[in-house]
Write an enzyme that holds these catalytic residues in place. Sequence first.
Site, PDB file in Angstrom:
ATOM      1  N   GLU A 191     126.099  16.883  74.172  1.00  0.00           N
ATOM      2  CA  GLU A 191     125.345  15.903  73.393  1.00  0.00           C
ATOM      3  C   GLU A 191     126.141  14.627  73.085  1.00  0.00           C
ATOM      4  O   GLU A 191     126.489  14.351  71.921  1.00  0.00           O
ATOM      5  CB  GLU A 191     124.816  16.535  72.098  1.00  0.00           C
ATOM      6  CG  GLU A 191     123.866  17.693  72.362  1.00  0.00           C
ATOM      7  CD  GLU A 191     123.262  18.297  71.098  1.00  0.00           C
ATOM      8  OE1 GLU A 191     123.709  17.956  69.986  1.00  0.00           O
ATOM      9  OE2 GLU A 191     122.341  19.123  71.232  1.00  0.00           O
ATOM     10  N   GLU A 207     120.033  24.307  75.156  1.00  0.00           N
ATOM     11  CA  GLU A 207     119.826  24.563  73.726  1.00  0.00           C
ATOM     12  C   GLU A 207     118.365  24.322  73.387  1.00  0.00           C
ATOM     13  O   GLU A 207     117.760  23.334  73.828  1.00  0.00           O
ATOM     14  CB  GLU A 207     120.646  23.616  72.836  1.00  0.00           C
ATOM     15  CG  GLU A 207     122.066  24.008  72.657  1.00  0.00           C
ATOM     16  CD  GLU A 207     122.825  23.084  71.708  1.00  0.00           C
ATOM     17  OE1 GLU A 207     122.222  22.598  70.726  1.00  0.00           O
ATOM     18  OE2 GLU A 207     124.013  22.853  71.966  1.00  0.00           O
TER      19      GLU A 207
END
Length: 441
Positions: free
Chosen positions: A167, A352
Amino acid sequence: MNFKRSDFPAGFRFGAATSAYQIEGHKFGGAGATHWDSFAATLGNVVRQENGALACDHYHRFEADLDLVSNAGMDAYRFSTSWARVMPEGRGAVNQEGLDFYDRLVDAMLERGLRPFQTLYHWEMPSELADLGGWTNPDVAHWFADFAEVITARIGDRVAATATINEPWCVAYLSHFIGHHAPGLRDIRATARAMHHVLTAHGAAMTRLREMGQDNLGIVLNFDHVRPAVNTNAAAQATARQDAIFNRWFIEAIIKGTYPAEAMEGFEPQMPKGWQDDLAQISQPMDWLGVNYYARHLVDDDKGAPWPALRDVPGDLPTNSMGWEVYPEGLYDFLTCLSRDLVGDMPIFVTENGMPWNDVIENGAVHDPERQAYINDHVASIHRAIADGANVQGFFYWSLLDNYEWAFGYEKRFGIVHVDFDTLERLPKGSYHALKAALAR
Ligand code: IFM
């Protein structure tokens, strides 16, 4: 659950994800300090000033935790390797105890038939490097490549896949512009540099690992469904700015070697000199893409505010305990659009996706039908995306365990396994049992 394993192509991987600082217990095993330790120690940054010193004590309990993964019938486990555990000062000296830990961890996965999906950086910058500017310092690219080489020399022969960074939007923007994560800056020049250097570090690590003969290399990006809160031109333009900064910046740099104009409007004057020369290395071929997806956000123009003048507006969909709107269709949209417009046939893993909820233990069990519905609906979106041509090869639930949710401390529970943070006892929730039943079918 409404799905079963056999609904998915042979070879599709189901797994659970975690990260080092959030579960291991950073005080154990000779790990060096990180910018999360000092950020958390500063009043106002983290709920109750909690940190990852003990976390879930996975450092000592990893065998039992991996039993939970394999007993659920999963095929893979996504974990991260802490830079400061391996190199306590970020450069130079290597902590053998740290390397030994990851060595044992990977072997324990293989003994249980779990494929190890490694992430090199999941947010804990060693403090000594943070002192030198961390992600704002151009040297971070070769510091990171050196770390990548050291850990790969030890476990690279046994991992199934390696992601460079988790991320990058959080690493760069959330941490240097919004100030919500370590190092807690609110500075556009620092942000522009971090937005670029997180990608130069990705590129440098890719090059180094390729030179070592490593394959199955990728990156994990987060995507957020964004939509104008109202039907005005200003809201539409604000949404385009948000989309460019959050959803397009990293993937377009990596796949096309360009940065989106709507983001460069604000960042270009602040970019490091010669940034254009780095794009070739940033956009080198990858083997797979990790997609993290959670929610939808409505955006409006924050009239009169400096660039990017964005305002989050609450929507009318059901929300989770983070206040995020639940919107499974958004995952379908990203998977199909990414395949069609950007990555083509490159394998995509949903690395995720998960649901925080205020879980409570009642009569010795945690009933979490909301989380089960969330998993069901998002897995259905993945199924539909595959049917419509997206090459999605796996799904990792976030997270295996309730854990350290960064600025929210231990308050937000994402796990399919409940953790009592006083006793550290683990208790599989209803969603764990439901997922296990679906995977057995
Ligand atoms: O806990 C985080 C994780 O570290 C990165 N992705 C989002 C999760 C939930 O906020």
